[in-house]
Motif scaffolding. Structure first.
Motif, short mmCIF file in Angstrom:
data_model
loop_
_atom_site.label_atom_id
_atom_site.label_comp_id
_atom_site.label_asym_id
_atom_site.label_seq_id
_atom_site.Cartn_x
_atom_site.Cartn_y
_atom_site.Cartn_z
N PRO A 103 0.81 -1.23 0.00
CA PRO A 103 0.00 0.00 0.00
C PRO A 103 0.85 1.28 0.00
O PRO A 103 0.43 2.30 -0.55
N SER A 105 3.42 1.88 -1.68
CA SER A 105 3.79 2.21 -3.06
C SER A 105 2.70 3.01 -3.76
O SER A 105 2.99 3.73 -4.73
N LEU A 106 1.47 2.88 -3.31
CA LEU A 106 0.39 3.67 -3.91
C LEU A 106 0.61 5.16 -3.71
O LEU A 106 0.15 5.98 -4.51
N LEU A 110 -0.37 8.38 -6.14
CA LEU A 110 -1.71 8.82 -5.74
C LEU A 110 -2.02 10.25 -6.16
O LEU A 110 -3.09 10.51 -6.74
N ILE A 118 -6.12 7.44 -13.48
CA ILE A 118 -5.29 6.24 -13.49
C ILE A 118 -5.03 5.79 -14.92
O ILE A 118 -5.85 6.03 -15.82
N GLY A 123 -0.17 2.03 -13.35
CA GLY A 123 -0.38 0.75 -12.67
C GLY A 123 0.86 -0.12 -12.73
O GLY A 123 1.22 -0.77 -11.74
N VAL A 126 3.49 1.29 -10.29
CA VAL A 126 3.21 0.95 -8.89
C VAL A 126 3.53 -0.52 -8.61
O VAL A 126 4.14 -0.85 -7.59
#
Length: 258
Positions: A103, A105-106, A110, A118, A123, A126
């Motif tokens: 989480p 790494s989000l 963000l 996104i 993706g 991440v």
């Protein structure tokens, strides 16, 4: 029950870990940097994440895993006299680290996601960042179980990180002009493919920027790597995670025998 207990204890201990605080702060800082270039936020986010993982987050993840192992070292004689499987106990600690780092790494993308939406490339960024951070943390965990002394463990971990980040590349660069290397280019490329940081660097540069280091595309092995960089990165990181977990279990068993 042992897995759940080890997981809960590790989560509780990590809340006070200064390496985790530094890691989260770095993720939040890097994630906010693309906001200074809003017209190219998606491209700059990928570049910032690559640099951050290579030069900062890989080290903080490694030290996070090392501290997780060495934090319990003084309790090994008590812990391992209990009817507890060391593999299950280590799996609980590893699962806790993974549940923290993934989480985290989000945070790297963000702000970009909230402002630009996104995308597939974000993706991929991440997932790659999370995978490399998790592998480095598991390496640190294994090092901590094999090198019990805190100072020696820290020095060994730093030396290993330096070899992964710079050392292997420098050796390969020095050997690149040798006639044997020119005749066996695949043998020269293979260490780069097996190094998680080098594989991340090449995969992200080639996948996101559609550029490759000069000359690396020659040879069947390098050509396959560049065509299947994401697949190779996932397989290689999975292999590293498995090997380091087994090494950590062996290190934990070795400790009680000393």
């Amino acid at each position: 029950m042992t897995l759940h207990a080890a997981f809960g204890r590790e989560i509780a201990e990590q809340r006070l870990n200064r390496f985790l605080h530094v890691h989260l702060a770095l993720c939040a800082l890097v994630g906010s940097l693309p906001l200074f270039t809003p017209d190219a936020a998606e491209q700059s986010a990928a570049a910032w994440v690559l640099q951050a993982v290579l030069y900062c987050l890989s080290l903080s993840s490694l030290l996070l895993g090392l501290s997780a192992a060495q934090g319990d070292a003084d309790e090994f004689p008590l812990l391992f006299t209990q009817p507890v499987s060391r593999a299950v106990w280590l799996a609980g600690k590893a699962a806790a680290l993974i549940s923290i780092l993934a989480p985290a790494s989000l945070l790297l993308v963000l702000p970009t996601v909230l402002t630009n939406g996104i995308s597939t490339s974000l993706g991929m960024v991440v997932a790659a960042a999370a995978g490399v951070c998790i592998v480095l943390a598991l390496i640190g965990l294994a090092v901590g179980f094999w090198v019990r002394d805190h100072v020696r463990g820290l020095l060994f971990a730093l030396a290993l990180w330096f070899c992964l980040l710079f050392g292997m590349d420098l050796v390969l660069l020095a050997l690149s002009g040798a006639p044997w290397v020119q005749e066996h280019a695949s043998a020269w490329v293979l260490p780069l493919m097996l190094n998680p940081l080098s594989a991340l660097r090449v995969t992200m540069i080639f996948s996101l920027e559609q550029t490759a280091p000069a000359g690396i595309g020659s040879g069947l092995l390098a050509g396959w790597w560049l065509r299947h960089g994401r697949l190779w990165l996932g397989l290689m990181l999975s292999a590293w995670a498995t090997v380091t977990f087994v090494a950590g279990v062996a290190g934990a068993r070795r400790r009680l025998d000393l």
